[in-house]
Design a protein around this motif. Structure first.
Motif, mmCIF file in Angstrom:
data_model
loop_
_atom_site.group_PDB
_atom_site.id
_atom_site.type_symbol
_atom_site.label_atom_id
_atom_site.label_comp_id
_atom_site.label_asym_id
_atom_site.label_seq_id
_atom_site.Cartn_x
_atom_site.Cartn_y
_atom_site.Cartn_z
ATOM 1 N N ARG A 200 15.129 9.944 -62.374
ATOM 2 C CA ARG A 200 16.549 9.534 -62.735
ATOM 3 C C ARG A 200 16.879 8.083 -61.751
ATOM 4 O O ARG A 200 17.894 7.497 -62.193
ATOM 5 C CB ARG A 200 17.554 10.568 -62.228
ATOM 6 N N SER A 201 15.961 7.830 -60.782
ATOM 7 C CA SER A 201 16.351 6.692 -59.890
ATOM 8 C C SER A 201 16.080 5.363 -60.363
ATOM 9 O O SER A 201 14.685 5.312 -61.563
ATOM 10 C CB SER A 201 15.365 6.930 -58.520
ATOM 11 N N THR A 202 16.411 4.338 -60.116
ATOM 12 C CA THR A 202 16.170 3.057 -60.510
ATOM 13 C C THR A 202 14.715 2.724 -60.028
ATOM 14 O O THR A 202 14.382 1.690 -60.540
ATOM 15 C CB THR A 202 17.212 2.087 -60.263
ATOM 16 N N GLU A 203 14.318 3.451 -59.011
ATOM 17 C CA GLU A 203 12.968 2.873 -58.459
ATOM 18 C C GLU A 203 12.013 3.715 -59.159
ATOM 19 O O GLU A 203 10.915 3.440 -59.038
ATOM 20 C CB GLU A 203 12.925 3.613 -56.864
ATOM 21 N N ALA A 204 12.378 4.517 -59.965
ATOM 22 C CA ALA A 204 11.316 5.380 -60.788
ATOM 23 C C ALA A 204 10.491 4.204 -61.772
ATOM 24 O O ALA A 204 11.233 3.124 -62.078
ATOM 25 C CB ALA A 204 11.580 6.308 -61.670
ATOM 26 N N ASP A 205 9.181 4.310 -62.335
ATOM 27 C CA ASP A 205 8.713 3.366 -63.247
ATOM 28 C C ASP A 205 9.302 3.486 -64.565
ATOM 29 O O ASP A 205 9.753 2.650 -65.239
ATOM 30 C CB ASP A 205 7.238 3.561 -63.370
ATOM 31 N N VAL A 206 9.782 4.919 -64.842
ATOM 32 C CA VAL A 206 10.428 4.960 -66.137
ATOM 33 C C VAL A 206 11.802 5.851 -65.759
ATOM 34 O O VAL A 206 11.557 6.938 -65.325
ATOM 35 C CB VAL A 206 9.750 5.795 -67.285
ATOM 36 N N ARG A 207 13.033 5.553 -65.936
ATOM 37 C CA ARG A 207 13.998 5.758 -65.627
ATOM 38 C C ARG A 207 14.696 6.854 -66.740
ATOM 39 O O ARG A 207 14.614 6.455 -68.000
ATOM 40 C CB ARG A 207 15.122 4.911 -65.140
ATOM 41 N N ILE A 208 14.914 8.296 -66.616
ATOM 42 C CA ILE A 208 15.245 9.184 -67.443
ATOM 43 C C ILE A 208 16.762 9.307 -67.209
ATOM 44 O O ILE A 208 16.929 9.996 -65.901
ATOM 45 C CB ILE A 208 14.328 10.391 -67.590
ATOM 46 N N ASP A 209 18.027 9.100 -68.037
ATOM 47 C CA ASP A 209 19.085 9.620 -67.724
ATOM 48 C C ASP A 209 19.382 10.924 -68.341
ATOM 49 O O ASP A 209 19.759 11.359 -69.417
ATOM 50 C CB ASP A 209 20.101 8.563 -68.415
ATOM 51 N N ASP A 210 19.240 11.832 -67.390
ATOM 52 C CA ASP A 210 19.206 13.204 -67.552
ATOM 53 C C ASP A 210 19.806 13.871 -66.374
ATOM 54 O O ASP A 210 18.950 13.873 -65.171
ATOM 55 C CB ASP A 210 17.848 13.828 -68.082
ATOM 56 N N PRO A 211 20.902 14.666 -66.276
ATOM 57 C CA PRO A 211 21.260 15.290 -64.923
ATOM 58 C C PRO A 211 20.678 16.392 -64.619
ATOM 59 O O PRO A 211 20.619 16.689 -63.211
ATOM 60 C CB PRO A 211 22.533 15.979 -65.340
ATOM 61 N N GLY A 212 19.337 16.954 -65.325
ATOM 62 C CA GLY A 212 18.590 17.875 -64.961
ATOM 63 C C GLY A 212 17.358 17.194 -64.241
ATOM 64 O O GLY A 212 16.422 17.929 -63.875
ATOM 65 N N VAL A 213 17.221 15.931 -64.056
ATOM 66 C CA VAL A 213 16.086 15.036 -63.619
ATOM 67 C C VAL A 213 16.153 14.733 -62.430
ATOM 68 O O VAL A 213 17.245 14.157 -62.091
ATOM 69 C CB VAL A 213 15.651 13.935 -64.664
ATOM 70 N N SER A 214 15.455 15.024 -61.433
ATOM 71 C CA SER A 214 15.474 14.495 -60.058
ATOM 72 C C SER A 214 15.172 12.989 -60.062
ATOM 73 O O SER A 214 14.707 12.432 -61.024
ATOM 74 C CB SER A 214 14.583 15.137 -59.132
ATOM 75 N N ARG A 215 15.587 12.360 -58.788
ATOM 76 C CA ARG A 215 15.343 10.974 -58.462
ATOM 77 C C ARG A 215 14.117 10.510 -58.904
ATOM 78 O O ARG A 215 13.729 9.635 -59.582
ATOM 79 C CB ARG A 215 16.196 10.608 -57.342
ATOM 80 N N ARG A 216 13.017 11.111 -58.204
ATOM 81 C CA ARG A 216 11.461 10.890 -58.352
ATOM 82 C C ARG A 216 11.016 12.403 -58.961
ATOM 83 O O ARG A 216 10.765 13.326 -58.076
ATOM 84 C CB ARG A 216 10.923 10.382 -57.134
ATOM 85 N N HIS A 217 11.135 12.592 -60.179
ATOM 86 C CA HIS A 217 10.863 13.767 -60.666
ATOM 87 C C HIS A 217 9.166 14.320 -60.904
ATOM 88 O O HIS A 217 8.969 15.327 -60.274
ATOM 89 C CB HIS A 217 11.447 14.162 -62.019
ATOM 90 N N CYS A 218 8.657 13.515 -61.422
ATOM 91 C CA CYS A 218 7.019 13.615 -61.552
ATOM 92 C C CYS A 218 6.444 12.408 -61.555
ATOM 93 O O CYS A 218 6.743 11.389 -61.675
ATOM 94 C CB CYS A 218 6.955 14.828 -62.685
ATOM 95 N N GLU A 219 4.853 12.510 -61.343
ATOM 96 C CA GLU A 219 4.182 11.559 -61.731
ATOM 97 C C GLU A 219 2.909 11.587 -62.378
ATOM 98 O O GLU A 219 2.396 12.711 -62.333
ATOM 99 C CB GLU A 219 3.659 10.957 -60.182
ATOM 100 N N ILE A 220 2.729 10.942 -63.347
ATOM 101 C CA ILE A 220 1.336 10.976 -64.162
ATOM 102 C C ILE A 220 0.505 10.030 -63.616
ATOM 103 O O ILE A 220 0.597 8.871 -63.535
ATOM 104 C CB ILE A 220 1.715 10.508 -65.839
ATOM 105 N N ARG A 221 -0.924 10.481 -63.525
ATOM 106 C CA ARG A 221 -1.813 9.935 -62.914
ATOM 107 C C ARG A 221 -3.109 9.523 -64.043
ATOM 108 O O ARG A 221 -3.404 10.610 -64.584
ATOM 109 C CB ARG A 221 -2.352 10.307 -61.666
ATOM 110 N N VAL A 222 -3.570 8.516 -64.157
ATOM 111 C CA VAL A 222 -4.554 8.136 -65.376
ATOM 112 C C VAL A 222 -5.987 7.603 -64.692
ATOM 113 O O VAL A 222 -6.791 7.246 -65.318
ATOM 114 C CB VAL A 222 -4.097 7.358 -66.420
ATOM 115 N N ASP A 223 -5.882 7.583 -63.322
ATOM 116 C CA ASP A 223 -6.961 6.971 -62.755
ATOM 117 C C ASP A 223 -7.836 7.998 -62.441
ATOM 118 O O ASP A 223 -9.036 8.005 -61.703
ATOM 119 C CB ASP A 223 -6.859 6.335 -61.276
#
Length: 270
Positions: A200-223
């Motif tokens: 939900r944070s503006t610092e996230a790579d993809v921002r999700i406007d959802d009150p149930g989502v934390s500021r940095r909720h999860c991370e997807i790794r493709v490396d």
């Protein structure tokens, strides 16, 4: 650093902190900026593999109290918002048919703290000629609607203008490489680096406007192979393909649920 975060930092240094005072409550500039980003995503039109066109003329409708508060700064704020749209378009590889403009207007039917975004494509004479030579695919329309604070306007263009809500296709990768992206509410977000932070944070790579989502909720790794998703200490956790988990491997079509939002992970050969 994300486009919205850079936009916030630019505003902080303007007019000796004047913007910080006028935006202390009610509608916040980052909310308007996020709504403009969604307006681009929702009205993106695919012309060909190399070009996705988005609106370039935006109207931000505000309640009478909000408009009176922001009107003295409308010119400078409009320029900053236009710059943010330009930065976001560069990041998403969108293009425009003409110069970008953002205007503020008063809407008597909106209550304090509510806003509405409308958009249209205003083409230059050169772009109009290109438009006649290569018409966009599958035009459709979506009605404009007021949105509460923190959710943003869902735009649909001006009367008589069809604004197709077709999601942009991710750019093709070189032959032999995999393309990876996520789909959220019908919008595709390319994964162009080793990881993608969602929240939900503006610092996230993809921002999700959802009150149930934390500021940095999860991370997807493709490396790594296969790709993975990792919970980042969120309040409500993540559900991957129906299972509550802290970490899981991903396949093409995996469904990640954060708050009330579903994220679909996609991958394909370039």
């Amino acid at each position: 650093m994300g486009v919205l975060k850079r936009f916030e930092q630019r505003l902080e240094g303007l007019v000796n902190g004047t913007f910080a005072k006028v935006f202390k409550s009610e509608v916040q500039p980052v909310e308007i900026a996020g709504a403009l980003q969604r307006e681009c995503d929702n009205n993106a039109t695919i012309w060909n593999r190399e070009r996705t066109v988005v609106p370039n003329d935006f109207i931000v409708e505000l309640s009478a109290p909000d408009y009176e508060r922001l009107a003295p700064y409308s010119g400078q704020l409009g320029e900053e918002l236009a710059g943010m749209v330009r930065d976001y378009a560069t990041q998403q590889r969108y293009s425009f048919m003409g110069p970008i403009k953002v205007h503020l207007e008063k809407a008597d039917d909106l209550d304090t703290g509510l806003y509405r975004v409308r958009s249209r494509t205003l083409a230059s004479s050169q772009s109009q000629h290109q438009q006649q030579q290569s018409p966009p695919r599958r035009p459709s329309s979506a009605p404009a609607a007021a949105a509460p604070r923190g959710v943003g306007g869902v735009g649909g263009g001006y009367p008589g203008y069809d604004a197709p809500p077709m999601p942009p296709a991710p750019p093709r990768a070189p032959a032999g490489q995999q393309r990876r992206w996520v789909e959220i509410n019908g919008v595709r977000h390319q994964i162009s680096r080793n990881s993608l932070v969602l929240g939900r944070s503006t610092e996230a790579d993809v921002r999700i406007d959802d009150p149930g989502v934390s500021r940095r909720h999860c991370e997807i790794r493709v490396d790594v192979s296969p790709a993975t998703v990792q919970d980042l200490g969120s309040t409500n956790g993540i559900v991957v393909d129906g299972q509550h988990t802290l970490r899981a491997t991903l396949r093409d079509g995996s469904r990640i649920v954060v708050g009330s939002t579903t994220i679909i992970f996609r991958q394909a050969e370039g």
